[in-house]
Motif scaffolding. Structure first.
Motif, PDB file in Angstrom:
ATOM      1  N   VAL A  15       0.853  -1.185   0.000  1.00 44.05           N
ATOM      2  CA  VAL A  15       0.000   0.000   0.000  1.00 44.05           C
ATOM      3  C   VAL A  15       0.891   1.238   0.000  1.00 44.05           C
ATOM      4  CG1 VAL A  15      -1.776   1.268   1.279  1.00 44.05           C
ATOM      5  CG2 VAL A  15      -1.809  -1.241   1.233  1.00 44.05           C
ATOM      6  N   SER A  20      -0.726   4.321   3.842  1.00 42.23           N
ATOM      7  CA  SER A  20      -0.606   3.331   4.914  1.00 42.23           C
ATOM      8  C   SER A  20       0.097   3.847   6.163  1.00 42.23           C
ATOM      9  CB  SER A  20       0.109   2.075   4.401  1.00 42.23           C
ATOM     10  OG  SER A  20       1.342   2.400   3.801  1.00 42.23           O
ATOM     11  N   SER A  68      -2.063  -4.513  -1.107  1.00 41.58           N
ATOM     12  CA  SER A  68      -3.048  -3.618  -1.723  1.00 41.58           C
ATOM     13  C   SER A  68      -3.970  -4.346  -2.680  1.00 41.58           C
ATOM     14  CB  SER A  68      -2.333  -2.480  -2.457  1.00 41.58           C
ATOM     15  OG  SER A  68      -1.431  -3.011  -3.426  1.00 41.58           O
ATOM     16  N   ASN A 235      -8.072  -4.611  -0.104  1.00 42.28           N
ATOM     17  CA  ASN A 235      -6.816  -4.840   0.594  1.00 42.28           C
ATOM     18  C   ASN A 235      -6.908  -6.229   1.231  1.00 42.28           C
ATOM     19  OD1 ASN A 235      -5.132  -2.043   1.293  1.00 42.28           O
ATOM     20  ND2 ASN A 235      -7.270  -1.679   0.771  1.00 42.28           N
TER      21      ASN A 235
END
Length: 318
Positions: A15, A20, A68, A235
């Motif tokens: 990510v 993140s 991700s 995710n």
């Protein structure tokens, strides 16, 4: 052997750091557990971390993998990289977005969309389907990220699982023959549309939203509403098998799967769509139930990831 320390945790994540890191910092502040994060780079999204986790299989260095997307997570699961963990929040997520044996759980979804330049295209000119982009009027006017990495690779493997190998490869050939512009990453496809180099491109909702929030002349199109639908990409988070700090790892997984994290991802620049019901989100983010989603089995799609990547590599080799 695991030490099960509670004072630190190592996470590998694909990510984007800008999305993140604030969440990981919030976890640190709330729990006092120090987070050491290793991020991936845009051009080789996920693949670098996948290879690292495989290389470290006999001596794991990471406790948690926050991906991700989902296909590479499933690949790693099949390579015995993860340990099952049923989070305290596991039951709040839809069945299709998690592994029934607790090896991975999906949350906070993005969608594959087309981003278009509103100065160059009117609504009446927009394609209803991504399959229209092989037509002559779009020749040399479409951009796509190199389909060996990240969500573009997941999108292609999902097409293999949904419409079949022959139809997917035929579509990719037609895109190639129509001079689709292949670039490094979804952020670059977005930027080409922002700059007016091409009027339309494949990207993800998080990359598109960054430009929209900056006031750029772009908007998004959820394609194939009357066809196969658009791909939703959650995710995923997993506990690494035999990780050094599995107790802290489980605490971090619980935090990532909390409503708080989904809310933060919804209100952040990435504007991700909560998969739990009742999570607060901006009004412009659609409810998952209001999107025509591609009906894809993620674990079946993952079986095509290598085959689809090999085909794409040969087709789009640079």
């Amino acid at each position: 052997m695991t030490s099960d320390k509670n004072d630190s945790v190592v996470i590998y994540t694909s990510v984007d750091q800008v999305f993140s890191e604030p969440i990981l910092k919030e976890f640190e502040n709330k729990t006092g557990i120090k987070v050491k994060a290793l991020y991936d780079v845009e051009a080789s999204k996920t693949v670098g971390l996948v290879n690292k986790l495989l290389a470290e299989k006999k001596n794991p260095q990471a406790d948690v993998f926050w991906n991700s997307e989902v296909s590479r997570t499933i690949q790693l699961m099949n390579q015995d990289i993860f340990a099952p963990y049923k989070s305290i929040h596991w039951d709040k997520y839809p069945k299709e977005a998690k592994n029934e044996n607790y090896y991975w759980t999906g949350f906070a979804s993005r969608a594959r969309v087309l981003i278009y330049n509103t100065d160059l295209l009117s609504e009446s000119e927009l394609p209803k389907s991504m399959f229209e982009l092989t037509q002559p009027e779009w020749k040399g006017r479409v951009s796509m990220a190199y389909p060996l990495f990240g969500t573009t690779a997941t999108h292609i493997s999902s097409l293999y699982a949904t419409i079949g190998k022959e139809a997917t490869e035929s579509y990719l050939k037609e895109l190639h023959d129509n001079d689709v512009m292949i670039v490094d990453g979804n952020a670059r496809t977005r930027d080409l549309v922002v700059e007016g180099v091409v009027p339309i491109a494949f990207t993800d909702t998080d990359d598109a939203n960054v430009a929209i929030q900056q006031g750029k002349p772009v908007d998004t199109l959820y394609f194939d509403k009357e066809g196969i639908g658009t791909l939703l990409i959650p995710n995923t988070v997993s506990l690494v098998k035999n990780s050094p700090n599995s107790v802290a790892g489980k605490h971090l997984i619980d935090y990532l799967l909390s409503a708080k994290t989904e809310e933060m991802l919804a209100y952040g620049e990435s504007a991700q769509m909560p998969l739990q019901s009742g999570v607060k989100k901006p009004e412009f983010i659609p409810d998952i139930a209001d999107i025509t989603a591609m009906n894809v089995d993620y674990e079946q799609a993952a079986t095509y990831i290598e085959e689809s990547a090999e085909f794409s590599k040969k087709l789009f080799i640079r």
